[in-house]
Design a protein around this motif. Sequence first.
Motif, PDB file in Angstrom:
ATOM      1  N   PHE A 120       0.788  -1.110  -0.157  1.00 22.76           N
ATOM      2  CA  PHE A 120       0.079  -0.299  -0.294  1.00 22.76           C
ATOM      3  C   PHE A 120       0.778   1.527  -0.210  1.00 22.76           C
ATOM      4  O   PHE A 120       0.790   1.673  -0.785  1.00 22.76           O
ATOM      5  CB  PHE A 120      -0.959   0.436   1.729  1.00 22.76           C
ATOM      6  CG  PHE A 120      -1.447   1.311   0.800  1.00 22.76           C
ATOM      7  CD1 PHE A 120      -2.959   1.496   0.589  1.00 22.76           C
ATOM      8  CD2 PHE A 120      -1.444   2.147   1.913  1.00 22.76           C
ATOM      9  CE1 PHE A 120      -4.050   2.274   0.906  1.00 22.76           C
ATOM     10  CE2 PHE A 120      -2.595   3.105   1.571  1.00 22.76           C
ATOM     11  CZ  PHE A 120      -3.328   3.747   1.187  1.00 22.76           C
ATOM     12  N   TRP A 121       1.724   1.539   0.618  1.00 24.72           N
ATOM     13  CA  TRP A 121       2.356   2.749   1.326  1.00 24.72           C
ATOM     14  C   TRP A 121       3.473   3.063   0.172  1.00 24.72           C
ATOM     15  O   TRP A 121       3.304   4.137   0.117  1.00 24.72           O
ATOM     16  CB  TRP A 121       2.284   3.559   2.926  1.00 24.72           C
ATOM     17  CG  TRP A 121       1.467   3.154   3.528  1.00 24.72           C
ATOM     18  CD1 TRP A 121       1.160   2.549   4.393  1.00 24.72           C
ATOM     19  CD2 TRP A 121       1.255   4.002   3.765  1.00 24.72           C
ATOM     20  NE1 TRP A 121       0.354   2.546   5.684  1.00 24.72           N
ATOM     21  CE2 TRP A 121      -0.222   3.858   4.965  1.00 24.72           C
ATOM     22  CE3 TRP A 121       0.752   5.709   3.509  1.00 24.72           C
ATOM     23  CZ2 TRP A 121      -1.430   5.070   5.311  1.00 24.72           C
ATOM     24  CZ3 TRP A 121      -0.679   6.377   3.620  1.00 24.72           C
ATOM     25  CH2 TRP A 121      -1.094   6.314   4.999  1.00 24.72           C
ATOM     26  N   ASP A 122       4.351   1.460   0.502  1.00 23.05           N
ATOM     27  CA  ASP A 122       5.643   2.261  -0.785  1.00 23.05           C
ATOM     28  C   ASP A 122       4.991   2.539  -2.310  1.00 23.05           C
ATOM     29  O   ASP A 122       5.746   2.519  -3.475  1.00 23.05           O
ATOM     30  CB  ASP A 122       6.238   1.178  -0.699  1.00 23.05           C
ATOM     31  CG  ASP A 122       6.927   0.916   1.001  1.00 23.05           C
ATOM     32  OD1 ASP A 122       6.998   2.290   1.340  1.00 23.05           O
ATOM     33  OD2 ASP A 122       7.601   0.176   1.769  1.00 23.05           O
ATOM     34  N   ARG A 123       4.343   1.784  -2.480  1.00 27.24           N
ATOM     35  CA  ARG A 123       3.331   1.320  -3.976  1.00 27.24           C
ATOM     36  C   ARG A 123       2.832   3.098  -4.360  1.00 27.24           C
ATOM     37  O   ARG A 123       3.021   3.355  -5.286  1.00 27.24           O
ATOM     38  CB  ARG A 123       2.316   0.526  -3.724  1.00 27.24           C
ATOM     39  CG  ARG A 123       2.883  -0.699  -4.454  1.00 27.24           C
ATOM     40  CD  ARG A 123       1.415  -1.916  -4.337  1.00 27.24           C
ATOM     41  NE  ARG A 123       2.045  -3.212  -4.816  1.00 27.24           N
ATOM     42  CZ  ARG A 123       1.405  -4.181  -5.236  1.00 27.24           C
ATOM     43  NH1 ARG A 123       0.306  -3.886  -5.508  1.00 27.24           N
ATOM     44  NH2 ARG A 123       1.814  -5.233  -5.012  1.00 27.24           N
ATOM     45  N   LEU A 124       1.926   3.485  -3.137  1.00 29.86           N
ATOM     46  CA  LEU A 124       1.930   4.920  -3.564  1.00 29.86           C
ATOM     47  C   LEU A 124       2.765   6.216  -3.166  1.00 29.86           C
ATOM     48  O   LEU A 124       2.466   7.280  -4.124  1.00 29.86           O
ATOM     49  CB  LEU A 124       0.543   4.935  -1.839  1.00 29.86           C
ATOM     50  CG  LEU A 124      -1.320   4.220  -1.949  1.00 29.86           C
ATOM     51  CD1 LEU A 124      -1.904   4.862  -1.443  1.00 29.86           C
ATOM     52  CD2 LEU A 124      -1.556   4.834  -4.062  1.00 29.86           C
ATOM     53  N   PHE A 125       3.569   5.925  -2.291  1.00 25.01           N
ATOM     54  CA  PHE A 125       4.795   6.905  -2.644  1.00 25.01           C
ATOM     55  C   PHE A 125       6.126   6.118  -3.105  1.00 25.01           C
ATOM     56  O   PHE A 125       6.643   6.106  -1.829  1.00 25.01           O
ATOM     57  CB  PHE A 125       4.918   8.056  -1.112  1.00 25.01           C
ATOM     58  CG  PHE A 125       3.151   8.320  -1.216  1.00 25.01           C
ATOM     59  CD1 PHE A 125       2.535   9.526  -2.078  1.00 25.01           C
ATOM     60  CD2 PHE A 125       2.664   7.427  -0.337  1.00 25.01           C
ATOM     61  CE1 PHE A 125       2.048   9.944  -1.686  1.00 25.01           C
ATOM     62  CE2 PHE A 125       1.058   8.556  -0.807  1.00 25.01           C
ATOM     63  CZ  PHE A 125       0.965   9.541  -1.197  1.00 25.01           C
ATOM     64  N   PRO A 126       6.049   5.397  -3.645  1.00 29.20           N
ATOM     65  CA  PRO A 126       7.686   4.582  -3.751  1.00 29.20           C
ATOM     66  C   PRO A 126       8.999   5.276  -3.439  1.00 29.20           C
ATOM     67  O   PRO A 126       9.258   6.623  -4.173  1.00 29.20           O
ATOM     68  CB  PRO A 126       8.018   4.288  -5.546  1.00 29.20           C
ATOM     69  CG  PRO A 126       6.792   5.157  -5.729  1.00 29.20           C
ATOM     70  CD  PRO A 126       5.901   5.649  -4.864  1.00 29.20           C
ATOM     71  N   GLN A 127      10.015   4.784  -2.401  1.00 28.18           N
ATOM     72  CA  GLN A 127      11.344   5.562  -1.850  1.00 28.18           C
ATOM     73  C   GLN A 127      11.166   7.198  -1.410  1.00 28.18           C
ATOM     74  O   GLN A 127      11.568   8.092  -1.672  1.00 28.18           O
ATOM     75  CB  GLN A 127      12.050   5.775  -3.306  1.00 28.18           C
ATOM     76  CG  GLN A 127      12.284   4.421  -4.171  1.00 28.18           C
ATOM     77  CD  GLN A 127      13.398   4.984  -5.037  1.00 28.18           C
ATOM     78  OE1 GLN A 127      13.267   5.130  -6.068  1.00 28.18           O
ATOM     79  NE2 GLN A 127      14.061   3.704  -5.096  1.00 28.18           N
ATOM     80  N   GLN A 128      10.110   7.113  -0.796  1.00 30.26           N
ATOM     81  CA  GLN A 128       9.472   8.573  -0.118  1.00 30.26           C
ATOM     82  C   GLN A 128       9.428   8.493   1.044  1.00 30.26           C
ATOM     83  O   GLN A 128       9.012   9.383   1.803  1.00 30.26           O
ATOM     84  CB  GLN A 128       8.164   9.570  -0.718  1.00 30.26           C
ATOM     85  CG  GLN A 128       8.317  10.001  -2.719  1.00 30.26           C
ATOM     86  CD  GLN A 128       7.296  10.444  -3.002  1.00 30.26           C
ATOM     87  OE1 GLN A 128       6.460  11.113  -2.293  1.00 30.26           O
ATOM     88  NE2 GLN A 128       6.619   9.675  -3.851  1.00 30.26           N
ATOM     89  N   ILE A 129       9.675   7.431   1.519  1.00 30.44           N
ATOM     90  CA  ILE A 129       9.131   7.221   2.881  1.00 30.44           C
ATOM     91  C   ILE A 129       9.866   7.191   3.662  1.00 30.44           C
ATOM     92  O   ILE A 129      10.948   5.535   3.202  1.00 30.44           O
ATOM     93  CB  ILE A 129       8.108   6.134   3.198  1.00 30.44           C
ATOM     94  CG1 ILE A 129       6.791   6.524   2.491  1.00 30.44           C
ATOM     95  CG2 ILE A 129       7.444   6.239   3.974  1.00 30.44           C
ATOM     96  CD1 ILE A 129       5.487   5.952   2.185  1.00 30.44           C
ATOM     97  N   PRO A 130      10.556   7.316   4.870  1.00 31.42           N
ATOM     98  CA  PRO A 130      12.295   6.796   5.301  1.00 31.42           C
ATOM     99  C   PRO A 130      11.829   5.714   6.233  1.00 31.42           C
ATOM    100  O   PRO A 130       9.871   4.882   6.463  1.00 31.42           O
ATOM    101  CB  PRO A 130      12.089   7.741   6.822  1.00 31.42           C
ATOM    102  CG  PRO A 130      10.736   8.232   6.643  1.00 31.42           C
ATOM    103  CD  PRO A 130       9.597   8.231   5.064  1.00 31.42           C
ATOM    104  N   ASP A 131      12.526   4.715   6.649  1.00 36.06           N
ATOM    105  CA  ASP A 131      12.639   3.551   7.278  1.00 36.06           C
ATOM    106  C   ASP A 131      11.597   3.740   8.625  1.00 36.06           C
ATOM    107  O   ASP A 131      12.051   4.721   9.571  1.00 36.06           O
ATOM    108  CB  ASP A 131      13.262   3.129   7.643  1.00 36.06           C
ATOM    109  CG  ASP A 131      14.825   2.622   6.018  1.00 36.06           C
ATOM    110  OD1 ASP A 131      13.594   1.745   5.369  1.00 36.06           O
ATOM    111  OD2 ASP A 131      15.396   1.947   6.859  1.00 36.06           O
ATOM    112  N   ALA A 132      11.122   3.086   8.889  1.00 37.38           N
ATOM    113  CA  ALA A 132       9.946   3.459   9.795  1.00 37.38           C
ATOM    114  C   ALA A 132       9.216   2.972  10.595  1.00 37.38           C
ATOM    115  O   ALA A 132       8.412   1.976  11.116  1.00 37.38           O
ATOM    116  CB  ALA A 132       8.609   4.139   9.472  1.00 37.38           C
TER     117      ALA A 132
END
Length: 281
Positions: A120-132
Amino acid sequence: MPTDSPLGYDVFVADPIAQNVTEPVPNGDRRMFSPLSVTLVHGERDAVLIDPPLTSAQAEAVGDWVEATGKNLTHVFATHGHGDHWFTAGVLAHRFGAQVVATEGTIKEMHRNVALRPVFWDRLFPQQIPDAPVTAVAVPGNRLNLEGHDLHIVEVGHSDTDETSVLHVPDLELVVAGDVIYNGVHQYLAESGDGGRDAWRKAITTVEELRPRRIVTGHKNKRLDDDADRAIAETRSYLDAVDEVLAKHDDPLGFFNAMLERFPERLNPGALWGGAVALYE
C-alpha cells in the motif's frame, strides 16, 4: 484560546502530494493524498509535536519549522496508526532527541501499517517514505507533562480507523483530533463500514464532551480556521450524508457523484473515490 495561558500551539499543513497512480479520479482529478496537519504545542522552552507527516521531504520541512521556533522538542505523539500520521516520527525524534509516544492500541495499529507498507504505502509513494520501525511507547496514565501542564491523551475507539486517540490541552481549550474530526477535506471512508460510522459518531461525541474551543484536524484545508463547533458539526454532517447517499445508490460512481455534488468545496475527491470503492465491495 485563553490569553493568560503560558502554552500555545502552531500548525504546519503539508500540501497534498501526488500518488503513484496513473488512473484519474472519475471527475478527472489526479490522484492526490490529502493535506496533512502537524501540530506543535509549546511552552516557554519545551514542545510536543503531534502527528508527524508521511514522507522524508515533509519531515525535513517540519523539522526545519520546529527548529526555527527554538523550542526543545520532548515528545512526538501519534494519534492513530495510519502511516501518514507517524511514519516520520522516528526521523524527527532522532533529530531533536525526543521520545515517540502513542497509546497501546495505536502502537498495535502502527505494526499493522508497517506490514501494509509493501502493498500500500510504498506503492503509492515509492522511495519517499523513510524506514519506520515502531519505536513508540505508551505513557503512564495517558498523560504528558509540558512545563507543569498536563496534556491528556484520550482514547476514543474507532473513527476513520481502529484504536484512535486525541490530545486534549485543557489550558488552551484545544483538542488535536487526528482523523476523528475533519476540516474541509473529504473524509476517509474505507474503514467506515460494518458499524464503523456509528462508532465514529461516538468518537466525535467524546471529543465534543471535552468542550474544546479549537480543534486541529489531521486533514484540513489550511484556509479554514480551527473553530471546534464548526468542525464537529461538519464532520457529523458528512457521515450523515454518507448514510443517506448509500441508501440511494447501488454503485460507487453514483455515490461518488452524489457526495461530490453535496460537498463540492471539500478538498481531495480522490479520498472520497477510494472510500466509495471500498464501501461497495
